[in-house]
Design a protein around this motif. Structure first.
Motif, short mmCIF file in Angstrom:
data_model
loop_
_atom_site.label_atom_id
_atom_site.label_comp_id
_atom_site.label_asym_id
_atom_site.label_seq_id
_atom_site.Cartn_x
_atom_site.Cartn_y
_atom_site.Cartn_z
N ILE A 1252 -4.11 66.63 -7.89
CA ILE A 1252 -5.03 65.51 -7.67
C ILE A 1252 -5.57 65.58 -6.25
O ILE A 1252 -6.78 65.48 -6.03
N GLY A 1253 -4.64 65.76 -5.32
CA GLY A 1253 -5.06 65.78 -3.92
C GLY A 1253 -6.07 66.87 -3.65
O GLY A 1253 -7.14 66.62 -3.08
N SER A 1254 -5.75 68.09 -4.13
CA SER A 1254 -6.63 69.18 -3.73
C SER A 1254 -7.98 69.05 -4.44
O SER A 1254 -9.03 69.30 -3.86
N GLU A 1255 -7.93 68.61 -5.72
CA GLU A 1255 -9.20 68.49 -6.46
C GLU A 1255 -10.06 67.38 -5.88
O GLU A 1255 -11.24 67.52 -5.70
N SER A 1256 -9.40 66.24 -5.62
CA SER A 1256 -10.21 65.08 -5.26
C SER A 1256 -10.79 65.23 -3.86
O SER A 1256 -11.85 64.69 -3.57
N THR A 1257 -10.09 65.93 -2.99
CA THR A 1257 -10.59 65.98 -1.61
C THR A 1257 -11.41 67.22 -1.33
O THR A 1257 -11.96 67.37 -0.26
N LYS A 1258 -11.46 68.13 -2.32
CA LYS A 1258 -12.23 69.36 -2.07
C LYS A 1258 -13.71 68.98 -1.97
O LYS A 1258 -14.24 68.33 -2.87
#
Length: 1719
Positions: A1252-1258
């Motif tokens: 979630i973190g990597s996808e949402s903040t990319k």
């Protein structure tokens, strides 16, 4: 005789005789002495007889010849007076019967003489009559002589005598036959051997006859001879005779003494041989005669018919037929054929009249007619006499209409019409009068302009003839107009009446006999043989009779119908019409009883036609009869119906004007009173004879339907027809006459159908079929137009159904089947009634008191309810509304007793489709609400699932939001009901299940039901959940929301009732299935803006697209599922595939979190947080009381709870509370799952979190308006999850994970915020506060750092990574992170905030300064703790810190925020104060080598920054900033320079150069730049100078290089001072009065101060450290300084003063010059 025998009478007789004789003697005294003598002797004789004999009368009779003699002699005198006296005396004797045979003979002879002399003719007749009537002594010759005498007298010239004689002859003839009858009476008891009579032997062989009979025979024979104009055998002496008289006599004998002819063969023989041929012969002129044919047609002149003879012949024929039909079968056939011929149109009127009178005589004798039929019509090769008679009457009637008779227009005169212009003018007038209503009309027939009055002829049932009685007329009489018609009319009526009453009587007898025998048969006493014998006899008899009846009807119906129809058409008289109709009615009924369909239908058709207006083309009437009646008489009739002329309507009062039923020519039609009369007859027929109508119900009903329509009767409740025009309006005009009739008609109509309850089943079916086909026609007519349809048939079907409720089963299917078709009709009115009828029947059927009652007759109940279900397949909303209203009423009245009918009723509600309109859905829903509130307990539990389905289907209806929402409420109520009655329902369902299972096994099929193999009660719950699940993905947001809340509440409140294994289904089939659908819908939802809801509901901007609305649903669903996972984990974890479920749930959370919707993504994280707070199964090691390491809120433990609406608390069997309670007790708690599995769950969660973190903040690759950028709250929440998650995975958390974490934290912080949200997220630009996201990031690192701190050695290698992370954040202070290619506006320091607020930029980068500064503090803090740590040393952390700080330091005033570089300086000082000792410590290892140059550069960049201080900087500020610079220099002088030997030389050199640079004037480079007010850092320069000098001179110079650097620096400094001073002097001189620029003045001042400082330092330093050259340079400055004295600036002067003062120390007397080579 006693009167003449009594002694008084005898005495009187004697006296009279004596006085008669005396009178005679007296009269004859003079003229006739012999007579006188005879008379006197007669007196003596009488006296003598009286004296001698006791039996005086007998004695008188013996001596009568002598006694009579004087009187006979007296007659011989021919003297009138004497003759009269004598005759009177003779009569007296006769009347006392004292005349012997001889005497009688003498008397007759004497009378004969008198007759020949034509004397005393009347007295003669009288005497003969007395003689013959008082006794029987006159026989044979004497008798014949007496009769001849009378005949002779009859033909005298005198009228009176004639008539008297005629009467006497009649009487005498009667006497003769009466004697014979008396004789037969006397001999009746003596049986004589029959004597063979020889066939045609001598006519006079009458030897076998007794005396009186013989006389009679002779007399009759001679009468025949005389009529035939032959000589008599016995009546000798006849001179003349008339045929008319002869015929009259024959007729009277035949009529009065039929038994004579029937009992005596001789007489029968006479009849056959003499009378019949005679009659036939005499008829011949009548037969041959044709009116109007000239003599040319035949060579011989034709004899004209002669009225008197013809009429008398007909009378004879009537008698023959009436009395001797059995003897004269063949002859009668001829007579009858003749009679029929006489009716022909070409016969004279009078002939037709008398013929029709004769026929009338036959028509009143039904038995006779029956015999005709048997003898002729039923025999082969015989004339069909009966048929011919009827047809002849019909033809007569028709011919009378077609050829007006040339009779007297009597009727016209009677009608008060003076001009006797013939029959046609009268009706014209009378018609007018009739309509005017002024005059009572004569009853009459009128047809095509022919007007024929109806004369009152006779009483019903008797044939009283008029013209057959005109015996005195010689000329044919004038027949009044209408006479023949009237008689013929009565013939028909009497014929019908006779036949029908006779046949019906016989039928009745047969039926009663049958009943008797069947009853007898049923009683076992009678012996079977006998019985069968009698039955078979009876059967034969009945078969014979029936054949005769049928033949009679078949023979006559065509002709009758033709005639009656014609008359009905023509009739203008109500009574006549009534009679005609009655005849048609009775015939129809009779045909019906005999099963003669064609004829029955024909009569009914006729009545039907009469009921309808002329020209009314009713197809059913034309088609059915045309085929049956190709008979010619009918064709005339048919033609006449088609060609009715206008005048035929004129004489009927029009009583109603109405609309024809569709399919007729347009316009209005008129109903006359006759039509109404016919209608009543029709009703009567149907009412009284319904049982025999069979298929002709169709005719009857079709007609009634049309009439009802024209009269404007409309159906009302229950199917009764009431007057009232709903639609047609003004086109119906009803006169008052008919208005009063209407209620009666409507009443009869209703009664007619009520009486259908008495019909047998077959007849009832006929009636129903007829109504159905009628209705089908009405439906056909109503297609394609929206005119008012005819509802007659439907209304009557309803009425019939209602009255036959007791045997409803036999007619239910055809009845309801048809009504269902009606319900589908496109015409709304028609449909409406179909539905009305159907629903009324169903309701009535359910409320009817059946036997057995419905509760015990489930088949019937389902049968009754079935049509209700069938209605569901109809699409018309009005029908469905009716259906639902019916359901509602059934529920209200029968709800408790529906039992097996529930599925049907519920099915009806459930069948309402979405597209069927709001009112329908609302009504259906009302029903459902009623069911849920009142009837759940009374219905079989197996129906509960249907209730759930139906309620669910209403939720899905999108017509009316409130209904959907309420239906969700109902589902909640249903779930409560399940919960309350759980045990009962479960028991019943299990029982049912077992039964079904058994059935399925017997049939060898699998039991199929949803959610198998869960137990049935659980299946019920699952159905409920599944329904709610469907509603959770409804297109309407409100429904989804409500359904979602209900679903999760239900599972929450009642989930514990489920079997443990069922939870598996709940999770996978219900919850995850729902999540999948919601996710799919949400991701595909429309992003278009929805303008506003229905009406004027405003939609909040957060819900103004479908996507946003779906987002809400997704949020709700995900939260619900997460909550269930959280609260029910103790149930779910043992299920076996919990980890798979966990993965799926995490996947859902991930996809939600990554959805491009802030609301969903944020909520997903909340759910994530929730499931991470699940209380882990507790280990022995830690007691449950201890809270988790992080501040995670422990879910509230559920103790007892009560479901909504329940009064009793429901204690959960295994609540978390209890489990925890158990664990905390002494016994060790069971370990629910092994730790490993638990860890796996948490690591799965960590991976999800990372994704979630990597996808949402990319950052996205491209940007446009719609690019989605995660919101701050989302990122904050995301980061806030980490600490909680970390608690569970810290044991395995390694560098890689830290790396991943770092990337996410970095990216998260880099995300910009949208400009419209920035005012909310950034507290205010002026405050330096962290956003919650930044707080969270630092918290995450803090948690990590604390964990490392207490963690093992191998964890501590993570320190450098944490430093890196923090330092990266520190950099943000000067260089905010980039988010992909996004252009952001950066929020600079406070002074720009106003502009920023209104900036148009989409995205605003956050104010990172506070964050960077906080990170810096953390770094310093952490460094203070870990500076000596091996990893920190090895990884060059210090160098990194310095390198990072170098950026803000070098920017200094250019930093976005001023605080940044100040904090950087202070942090640098703090870090160095800790780090430098460490660095020195490790100097030898070379680990810090690369740090030094970095540090030097940092100092350099900071102290000699390129940024220009802002022009609004105050003096105080400037001084404060200067003091910071001074601090740095102090740090150098205290921490670095003293330890120069541990420090790389290059570094020291760099420092020296820097100090050197500072000690001159840092701003030198900008001397020539813009005129900015530059403050010189005097303090700083001073400090640098001092440090430099101190470092240069105080220390022992270790290396020549160092010394050189110092000296080099000094010389540079002095050189620069020299330059500055020179330039100043130059400028000063040039500028004259103008002051020099401020900065130049400042610079000169600084130079002067530096010179003074330098001299001071040089003085303090040990002399050996100072280069001689330096001194020289210092002294060389002096002249220049002196030159400055002229300057105008006071500041310069004071500085100059300070600079000049130290030179006093150089003021020494010059030393003696060194001589050559000497020093």
């Amino acid at each position: 005789m006693s009167g003449t025998n009594s002694p008084e009478a005898v005495k009187k007789l004697l006296e009279n005789m004596q006085s008669d004789l005396r009178a005679l003697s007296l009269e004859c005294k003079k003229k006739f002495p012999p007579v006188k003598e005879a008379a006197e002797s007669g007196i003596i004789k009488v006296k003598t007889i009286a004296a001698r004999n006791t039996e005086i009368l007998a004695a008188l009779k013996e001596n009568s010849s002598e006694v009579v003699q004087p009187f006979l002699m007296g007659c011989g005198t021919k003297e009138p007076k004497i003759t009269q006296l004598c005759l009177a005396a003779v009569q007296r004797l006769m009347s006392h019967e004292v005349v012997s045979e001889t005497a009688a003979g003498n008397i007759i002879n004497m009378l004969w003489q008198l007759m020949e002399n034509s004397l005393e003719e009347l007295k003669l007749l009288q005497t003969v009559l007395v003689l013959l009537t008082t006794n029987t002594v006159v026989h044979d010759e004497a008798l014949s002589k007496a009769i001849v005498l009378c005949f002779r007298l009859h033909f005298t010239k005198d009228n009176i005598t004639n008539n008297t004689a005629a009467a006497t002859v009649r009487q005498v003839v009667t006497v003769v036959f009466e004697r014979m009858v008396a004789e037969d009476e006397r001999h009746r008891d003596i049986i004589e051997p029959p004597i063979m009579v020889q066939g045609n032997s001598n006519r006079r062989s009458v030897s076998t006859l007794k005396p009186c009979a013989k006389d009679a025979y002779m007399l009759f024979q001679d009468l025949c001879q005389l009529v035939n104009a032959d000589a008599p055998y016995w009546l000798v002496g006849m001179t003349e005779m008339t045929r008319t008289f002869g015929l009259e006599l024959l007729e009277s004998v035949l009529n009065d003494f039929p038994q004579v002819f029937l009992q005596h063969q001789e007489f029968s023989f006479l009849l056959k041989e003499r009378v019949c041929p005679l009659v036939i012969k005499l008829f011949s002129p009548n037969i041959k005669f044709r009116q109007g044919s000239g003599s040319s047609s035949s060579p011989a002149p034709v004899e004209k018919p002669y009225f008197p003879i013809c009429m008398r012949l007909l009378r004879v024929v009537s008698v023959l037929i009436k009395q001797f039909y059995s003897l004269l079968v063949t002859e009668c056939e001829i007579f009858l054929s003749l009679l029929v011929k006489f009716l022909d149109a070409d016969k004279p009127q009078w002939l037709r009249a008398v013929a029709v009178e004769s026929i009338h005589r036959l028509c009143v004798q039904p038995q006779l007619l029956r015999s005709f039929c048997q003898s002729y019509d039923m025999k082969q090769h015989s004339t069909k006499v009966f048929r011919d008679i009827v047809n002849a009457l019909g033809s007569l009637i028709q011919s009378l209409f077609l050829v007006p008779p040339t009779g007297t227009p009597a009727a016209a005169n009677q009608a008060g019409n003076s001009n006797s212009g013939g029959p046609v003018s009268a009706p014209a007038n009378s018609g007018m009068l009739g309509i005017g209503g002024g005059v009572t009309l004569l009853p009459a027939f009128e047809y095509r302009g022919t007007w024929i009055p109806i004369l009152t002829i006779t009483v019903q049932g008797s044939a009283k003839a008029t013209y057959l009685e005109m015996l005195d007329k010689v000329e044919p009489p004038n027949i009044p107009e209408g006479y023949a018609m009237s008689v013929a009319f009565h013939c028909l009526l009497d014929l019908v009446r006779g036949i029908t009453s006779m046949i019906e009587g016989e039928l009745g007898e047969v039926e009663t006999e049958c009943q008797v025998t069947t009853e007898a048969a049923s009683s076992p006493t009678q012996s079977s043989e006998q019985e069968s014998q009698s039955t078979s006899d009876q059967m034969d008899k009945e078969i014979v009779s029936r054949a005769v009846w049928e033949e009679m009807v078949n023979a006559c119906w065509c002709g009758l119908l033709a005639a009656l129809s014609l008359l009905l058409d023509a009739s203008t008289d109500e009574a006549a019409t009534e009679n005609i109709l009655k005849a048609e009615l009775t015939m129809a009924a009779l045909c019906g009883r005999l099963g003669l369909v064609t004829s029955r239908d024909a009569f009914i058709t006729a009545i039907c036609k009469g009921s309808l207006p002329p020209h009314y083309a009713l197809t059913i009437l034309n088609t059915t009869t045309a085929a049956a009646l190709s008979n010619k008489s009918y064709s005339i009739q048919g033609q006449s119906v088609m060609m009715i002329s206008p005048s035929s309507e004129s004489h009927q009062q029009v009583v109603a004007v109405g609309q024809p039923l569709a399919g007729q020519p347009q316009g209005t039609v008129m109903l006359t009173s006759k039509n109404i009369q016919c209608m009543r007859t029709l009703l009567n027929l149907a009412h009284c004879h319904g049982a025999v109508l069979g298929t002709s119900w169709q005719l009857v009903l079709a007609t009634l339907q049309h009439l009802v329509w024209i009269l404007g009767l409309k159906p009302s409740s229950g199917g009764a027809l009431k007057p009232g025009r709903a639609v047609e309006g003004p086109s119906t005009v009803l006169t008052t006459a008919v208005m009063t009739d209407l209620p009666v008609i409507s009443n009869i109509l209703s009664r007619l159908f009520e009486s259908s309850q008495y019909l047998d089943d077959v007849s009832l079916h006929h009636l129903i079929n007829a109504l159905c086909s009628l209705s089908l026609e009405a439906m056909d007519m109503a297609y394609g137009n929206n005119k008012e349809p005819s509802l007659f048939a439907v209304a009557k079907l309803l009425e019939t159904g209602l009255v036959n409720m007791h045997r409803i089963e036999i007619l239910w299917r055809p009845l309801t089947g048809h009504l269902l078709e009606v319900c589908q009709h496109p015409n709304s009115r028609m449909r409406e009634w179909g539905a009305e009828a159907l629903t009324s029947l169903i309701k009535a059927g359910l409320t009817f008191n059946h036997d057995p009652p419905l509760s015990q007759n489930q088949r019937l109940q389902l049968l009754l309810l079935n049509p209700l279900k069938e209605m569901s397949s109809i699409n018309h909303p009005d029908i469905r509304l009716k259906q639902l209203e019916c359901v509602l009423q059934i529920l209200q009245s029968q709800g408790d007793s529906l039992g097996p009918g529930w599925p049907l009723v519920l099915g009806v509600m459930g069948a309402i489709r979405n597209d069927q309109g709001e009112s329908l859905i609302r009504t259906a829903f009302q029903c459902l609400q009623l069911v849920v509130t009142d009837f759940l307990p009374t219905m079989p539990c197996t129906c509960l699932q249907i209730v759930v389905d139906v309620a669910g289907s209403f939720g899905l209806h999108n017509q009316e939001l409130n209904i959907s929402l309420t239906s969700i409420g109902l589902l909640w109520n249903i779930s409560d009901y399940f919960f309350q009655r759980g045990e009962v329902i479960e028991k019943e369902l299990n029982k049912e299940e077992a039964a079904q299972q058994k059935q399925a096994e017997e049939k060898g099929v699998l039991l199929h039901r949803p959610f198998h193999p869960a137990p049935p009660f659980d299946c019920l719950w699952l159905c409920l959940y599944a329904k709610l699940g469907e509603l959770c993905v409804d297109p309407r947001p409100a429904v989804r929301k409500s359904a979602g809340q209900t679903l999760f509440s239900t599972i929450g409140a009642h989930g514990t009732l489920l079997q443990h294994s069922t939870w598996h289904t709940v999770i996978w089939k219900v919850l995850f299935h729902l999540l999948d659908r919601v996710r799919e819908s949400s991701t595909t939802a429309d992003k278009e803006k929805i303008e506003s809801g229905g009406g004027n509901i405003l939609i909040h901007h957060s819900r103004d697209t479908a996507e946003k609305q779906w987002a809400e649903t997704w949020v709700l669903t995900l939260a619900g599922v997460a909550r269930i996972f959280n609260t029910r984990r103790y149930l779910l974890q043992p299920l076996g595939d919990f980890s798979r479920a966990w993965d799926v749930l995490l996947d859902h959370i991930q996809s939600a979190a990554l959805s491009k919707n802030n609301e969903v993504s944020l909520a997903a994280l909340k759910s994530f947080q929730e499931i991470l707070q699940i209380v882990s199964p507790v280990r022995d090691s830690d007691k449950p009381e201890t809270p988790p390491a992080v501040n995670v809120t422990v879910p509230v433990l559920i103790g007892s709870m009560s479901g909504s609406g329940l009064n009793r608390p429901f204690v959960r069997t295994d609540s978390i509370g209890e489990r925890l309670g158990r664990y905390s007790s002494s016994e060790p708690p069971p370990i629910v799952t092994d730790e490993l599995e638990d860890l796996n769950l948490w690591w799965a969660a960590w991976n999800t979190w990372y994704r979630i973190g990597s996808e949402s903040t990319k950052p996205p690759v491209t940007f446009d308006k719609l690019t989605f950028i995660p919101s701050q709250p989302f990122l904050t929440a995301l980061i806030q999850i980490f600490p909680a998650l970390y608690q569970h995975i810290k044991t395995g958390f390694n560098m890689d994970d830290l790396q991943k974490l770092g990337v996410i934290l970095h990216s998260a912080v880099s995300v910009p915020i949208s400009s419209d949200a920035s005012p909310f997220i950034l507290p205010s630009y002026t405050e330096a506060v962290l956003t919650s996201l930044q707080e969270a990031v630092l918290t995450a690192l803090d948690v990590l750092q604390k964990a490392i701190c207490v963690g093992s050695e191998n964890m501590q290698i993570m320190y450098p990574a944490i430093f890196d992370q923090l330092l990266a954040f520190v950099e943000f202070s000067c260089k905010p992170p980039q988010y992909g290619q996004l252009e952001t506006k950066h929020i600079a320091n406070a002074k720009y905030n106003q502009i920023q607020l209104f900036a148009p930029a989409e995205w605003v980068a956050l104010n990172y300064v506070p964050f960077a500064e906080r990170s810096l503090e953390v770094v310093v803090d952490l460094y203070q703790k870990t500076a000596c740590h091996k990893a920190v040393v090895n990884e060059k952390v210090l160098q990194n810190i310095i390198k990072t700080l170098r950026v803000p330091l070098s920017l200094k005033y250019s930093c976005p925020s001023e605080s940044t570089w100040k904090l950087a300086v202070s942090s640098l000082l703090k870090v160095l104060s800790i780090g430098l000792p460490v660095a020195r410590q490790h100097a030898s290892s070379g680990k810090f080598d690369s740090m030094w140059p970095e540090l030097a550069n940092t100092f350099e960049d900071f102290l000699f920054t390129k940024s220009i201080p802002p022009d609004n900087l105050s003096i105080q500020e400037f001084q404060r900033n200067e003091s910071i610079d001074v601090e740095v220099v102090q740090l150098i002088s205290t921490e670095i320079l003293p330890y120069a030997n541990f420090i790389p030389k290059e570094f020291v050199g760099q420092i020296m150069t820097m100090l050197n640079k500072g000690s001159i004037h840092s701003q030198s480079s900008s001397f020539t730049e813009a005129e900015i007010d530059i403050r010189l850092r005097e303090e700083f320069s001073k400090m640098c100078f001092e440090t430099l000098l101190q470092f240069s001179f105080s220390n022992k110079v270790t290396t020549p290089q160092e010394g050189y650097i110092s000296r080099m620096a000094l010389s540079v400094l002095l050189k620069r001072s020299q330059d500055v001073l020179h330039r100043y002097i130059e400028d000063e001189r040039l500028s004259g009065k103008c002051p020099l620029p401020r900065q130049q003045v400042t610079e000169i001042i600084f130079v002067l101060k530096a010179v003074s400082t330098l001299i001071d330092s040089l003085k303090k330093t040990q002399p050996e450290n100072v280069d001689g050259n330096t001194w020289a340079q210092v002294i060389a400055l002096y002249p220049t300084l002196v030159e400055c004295i002229t300057c105008s600036s006071s500041e310069v002067c004071s500085a100059l003063k300070e600079a000049l003062v130290p030179f006093k120390d150089f003021m020494q007397p010059p030393a003696s010059k060194v001589q050559n080579g000497e020093s």
